[in-house]
Design an enzyme around this catalytic site. Sequence first.
Site, PDB file in Angstrom:
ATOM      1  N   HIS A  40       0.854  -1.186   0.000  1.00 58.68           N
ATOM      2  CA  HIS A  40       0.000   0.000   0.000  1.00 58.68           C
ATOM      3  C   HIS A  40       0.895   1.244   0.000  1.00 58.68           C
ATOM      4  CE1 HIS A  40      -3.496  -2.300   1.801  1.00 58.68           C
ATOM      5  NE2 HIS A  40      -2.501  -3.011   2.316  1.00 58.68           N
ATOM      6  N   GLU A 122       2.410  -0.850   4.475  1.00 60.24           N
ATOM      7  CA  GLU A 122       2.163   0.521   4.015  1.00 60.24           C
ATOM      8  C   GLU A 122       3.516   1.183   3.781  1.00 60.24           C
ATOM      9  OE1 GLU A 122      -0.605   2.194   3.370  1.00 60.24           O
ATOM     10  OE2 GLU A 122      -2.217   1.181   4.447  1.00 60.24           O
ATOM     11  N   ASP A 168      -3.467   2.489  -4.855  1.00 60.33           N
ATOM     12  CA  ASP A 168      -2.103   2.403  -4.344  1.00 60.33           C
ATOM     13  C   ASP A 168      -1.496   1.015  -4.499  1.00 60.33           C
ATOM     14  OD1 ASP A 168      -4.168   1.874  -2.255  1.00 60.33           O
ATOM     15  OD2 ASP A 168      -2.472   1.509  -0.945  1.00 60.33           O
TER      16      ASP A 168
END
Length: 192
Positions: A40, A122, A168
């Site tokens: 992400h 992330e 993303d």
Amino acid sequence: MTLALDRHGWLRPGPSVQCLRSPNSDARPAGAVVSLLVIHNISLPPNRFEGPCVADLFLNRLDYGSHPWLERLRGLRVSAHFFVRRDGSVLQFVSTEDRAWHAGVSQFRGRERCNDFSIGIEVEGADTVPYDDRQYGTLSRLASLLRSRYPLAHVRGHEHIAPGRKTDPGPAFDWRRFGHESGYARRSMPSF
């Protein structure tokens, strides 16, 4: 930076690794096999890097009044296993043994609820902002470490498991570079 997981699925803390336990996680379903790595990106507020907002979001302590854009996140309960900062340092929020709440409504190869069988990373960034070399280095080390523990057969972006809903890590993410540096075979990567 050397990365190592303990038997409980937590990275050993060090100068570039910090572990912060998010309440936004739970147990994986019985018998779940962790086979998917999901990449992400995140920046809060959008396109602003290096602040405390991402960690605060994952820890349910975000100051929504600190920026007008953040108000839209009120009540959101999310997390990821790892957050790779622009400088390559890592924050871990959820044990790899547990389910982080990163994928939302998602599907991979006919299986829904990707949180059940994935690990979420992330990366501090935005869809169209180039990622830092240090982030690719950390991602590669982290992916190799995770593959040594779990049968991670595939890696995908959030955009691939939630198409139309998520974008993303976006066009700025270099999948070829990540695949080459992390040792993922082309067949386990998204199409280029």
